[in-house]
Write a protein that holds these residues in place. Structure first.
Motif, PDB file in Angstrom:
ATOM      1  N   ASN A 215      -1.061  -9.779  -5.766  1.00 55.02           N
ATOM      2  CA  ASN A 215      -2.237  -8.981  -5.432  1.00 55.02           C
ATOM      3  C   ASN A 215      -2.662  -8.122  -6.616  1.00 55.02           C
ATOM      4  O   ASN A 215      -1.865  -7.822  -7.505  1.00 55.02           O
ATOM      5  N   ASN A 216      -3.919  -7.705  -6.589  1.00 56.08           N
ATOM      6  CA  ASN A 216      -4.443  -6.739  -7.554  1.00 56.08           C
ATOM      7  C   ASN A 216      -4.778  -5.469  -6.780  1.00 56.08           C
ATOM      8  O   ASN A 216      -5.728  -5.453  -5.989  1.00 56.08           O
ATOM      9  N   ILE A 217      -3.961  -4.426  -6.961  1.00 56.48           N
ATOM     10  CA  ILE A 217      -4.117  -3.193  -6.192  1.00 56.48           C
ATOM     11  C   ILE A 217      -4.497  -2.065  -7.141  1.00 56.48           C
ATOM     12  O   ILE A 217      -3.728  -1.695  -8.031  1.00 56.48           O
ATOM     13  N   ILE A 218      -5.683  -1.525  -6.946  1.00 52.98           N
ATOM     14  CA  ILE A 218      -6.189  -0.425  -7.765  1.00 52.98           C
ATOM     15  C   ILE A 218      -6.323   0.806  -6.872  1.00 52.98           C
ATOM     16  O   ILE A 218      -6.882   0.721  -5.773  1.00 52.98           O
ATOM     17  N   SER A 219      -5.835   1.946  -7.332  1.00 53.42           N
ATOM     18  CA  SER A 219      -5.853   3.130  -6.479  1.00 53.42           C
ATOM     19  C   SER A 219      -6.080   4.403  -7.279  1.00 53.42           C
ATOM     20  O   SER A 219      -5.611   4.529  -8.409  1.00 53.42           O
ATOM     21  N   LYS A 220      -6.781   5.341  -6.654  1.00 53.98           N
ATOM     22  CA  LYS A 220      -6.878   6.689  -7.209  1.00 53.98           C
ATOM     23  C   LYS A 220      -5.592   7.463  -6.968  1.00 53.98           C
ATOM     24  O   LYS A 220      -5.325   8.461  -7.624  1.00 53.98           O
ATOM     25  N   ALA A 221      -4.805   7.000  -5.979  1.00 56.61           N
ATOM     26  CA  ALA A 221      -3.534   7.645  -5.620  1.00 56.61           C
ATOM     27  C   ALA A 221      -3.726   9.130  -5.359  1.00 56.61           C
ATOM     28  O   ALA A 221      -2.974   9.976  -5.843  1.00 56.61           O
ATOM     29  N   ILE A 222      -4.733   9.453  -4.575  1.00 55.74           N
ATOM     30  CA  ILE A 222      -5.017  10.851  -4.268  1.00 55.74           C
ATOM     31  C   ILE A 222      -4.599  11.170  -2.843  1.00 55.74           C
ATOM     32  O   ILE A 222      -4.384  10.282  -2.022  1.00 55.74           O
ATOM     33  N   PHE A 223      -4.469  12.448  -2.570  1.00 60.58           N
ATOM     34  CA  PHE A 223      -4.231  12.894  -1.206  1.00 60.58           C
ATOM     35  C   PHE A 223      -5.566  12.938  -0.487  1.00 60.58           C
ATOM     36  O   PHE A 223      -6.539  13.486  -0.997  1.00 60.58           O
ATOM     37  N   ILE A 224      -5.620  12.351   0.693  1.00 63.51           N
ATOM     38  CA  ILE A 224      -6.789  12.558   1.529  1.00 63.51           C
ATOM     39  C   ILE A 224      -6.425  13.587   2.585  1.00 63.51           C
ATOM     40  O   ILE A 224      -5.265  13.935   2.745  1.00 63.51           O
ATOM     41  N   GLU A 225      -7.393  14.085   3.299  1.00 57.50           N
ATOM     42  CA  GLU A 225      -7.226  15.299   4.094  1.00 57.50           C
ATOM     43  C   GLU A 225      -6.000  15.275   4.997  1.00 57.50           C
ATOM     44  O   GLU A 225      -5.234  16.229   5.061  1.00 57.50           O
ATOM     45  N   GLU A 226      -5.773  14.142   5.702  1.00 58.29           N
ATOM     46  CA  GLU A 226      -4.660  14.121   6.636  1.00 58.29           C
ATOM     47  C   GLU A 226      -3.304  14.050   5.953  1.00 58.29           C
ATOM     48  O   GLU A 226      -2.273  14.213   6.591  1.00 58.29           O
ATOM     49  N   ASP A 227      -3.278  13.789   4.630  1.00 54.95           N
ATOM     50  CA  ASP A 227      -2.011  13.824   3.898  1.00 54.95           C
ATOM     51  C   ASP A 227      -1.554  15.262   3.625  1.00 54.95           C
ATOM     52  O   ASP A 227      -0.417  15.489   3.228  1.00 54.95           O
TER      53      ASP A 227
END
Length: 360
Positions: A215-227
């Motif tokens: 797979n090709n997985i690209i992420s900002k790796a940020i916290f979203i509100e519920e995290d």
């Protein structure tokens, strides 16, 4: 009497107009053959059209149309559905390249649940996908229980059933493209392969012996509100590839803590992570490509890590094996075909309607 008839006709016409304005997500897929899964023959169904989700609307915007469409129920929320839930058993859904676009609904929940099923060849934009079971309950490692079920094997609890006892096994995603906030896999013996995922947060796998392949997985790796808030780790050892911690966290979703990551494994022993490319969008020295939380015997081979200072974080309950299944120490994890490019980032990118990653 004529006045009343005129009013009723107007309401009916408005109701028809509203119905035509609101496109429906395709739920009834026509049969288009058979397929093979784990050595058995399953039914194959095919999607037939694209879908662009409308912006959810409130009744106050169109009082007359509200009466026509909803009657006098007193409903005060959005009249258009947000997201959706699909259930598959012994079935393959071939989306045939069709696009489901939820951009106007701001990453609603889209659940693809069931067992012994494959979803393939689709593009889903701006939806948080759950593959497996929407009401999956994370196990309690200390008590070896999973909600009301006690399911123990080799000292670890697996998500083979949901809280009601329904089977949650072998949900697979192939040749898929998704742009969303996060993606969750909650299915024993689940698989995600040959897919392209562009996420704000992470691919979360819990309670599954999973196969994550090419797979090709690209992420900002940020916290979203519920995290909620950042979790400060107490690291006990580190190498070029692996950071170690005595305990990462007992329950990621209920302890108000989170770790920025691209792939997060919890209670997922014997998982295979092979041939993938993990890429951060921008520099984040606190982010990891892979987090192993209570996940022993995980094989991590032939992957490319772009933008990560240290790609892997694991706790004392987790372990890594080589291609032959032999357990190796973090200090020995220097090869296995894995490559680190610490200064290579994707930048600010998005996914277009063809499923291609493009610059914003």
């Amino acid at each position: 009497m004529k006045k009343y008839l005129i009013v009723i006709c107007c309401l009916s016409l408005c109701g028809c107009a509203v119905a035509k304005e609101r496109p429906e997500l395709e739920y009834q897929f026509p049969n288009c053959g058979t397929s093979q899964l784990n050595g058995k023959t399953i039914n194959k169904v095919c999607a037939t059209r694209d879908f662009i989700a409308p912006e959810p609307r409130k009744r106050k915007r169109d009082w007359l149309a509200f009466l026509a469409a909803e009657g006098s129920s007193g409903y005060k929320g959005p009249r258009d559905p947000v997201g959706g839930i699909f259930h598959f058993e012994n079935k393959e859904l071939d989306m045939q390249g069709h696009v489901w676009d939820f951009s106007k609904q701001e990453n609603p929940s889209l659940v693809l649940e069931g067992h012994d099923s494959t979803i393939k060849n689709g593009i889903i934009l701006n939806a948080n996908i759950t593959l497996g079971q929407s009401n999956y309950c994370s196990p309690n490692f200390s008590t070896k229980t999973q909600c009301y079920n006690i399911v123990e094997r080799n000292g670890f609890i697996y998500a083979k059933t949901d809280t009601s006892g329904k089977i949650v096994e072998r949900m697979k995603l192939e040749n898929f493209k998704n742009k969303g906030g996060r993606f969750g896999l909650y299915s024993w013996d689940g698989m995600i392969s040959n897919s392209r995922l562009l996420l704000n947060s992470s691919l979360d796998i819990s309670g599954s012996k999973a196969n994550i392949l090419t797979n090709n997985i690209i992420s900002k790796a940020i916290f979203i509100e519920e995290d909620r808030k950042q979790f400060i780790l107490s690291k006990i050892n580190k190498t070029i590839f692996v950071d170690q911690s005595s305990q990462i966290l007992p329950d990621r979703w209920h302890d108000n803590v989170a770790i920025p990551s691209t792939l997060y494994l919890k209670f997922s022993p014997d998982t295979v992570i092979d041939g993938n490319t993990f890429t951060l969008t921008n520099k984040n020295d606190q982010a990891y490509a892979i987090v192993l939380d209570h996940s022993p015997r995980v094989r991590i081979t032939n992957n490319i890590f772009n933008g990560f200072k240290v790609p892997i974080l694991m706790d004392q309950w987790s372990s890594i094996v080589d291609e032959k299944g032999n357990e190796i120490k973090p200090q020995q994890f220097t090869g296995n075909g894995n490559v680190i490019n610490p200064n290579k980032y994707a930048g600010e990118v998005t996914m277009n309607r063809k499923g291609e990653i493009v610059k914003k």
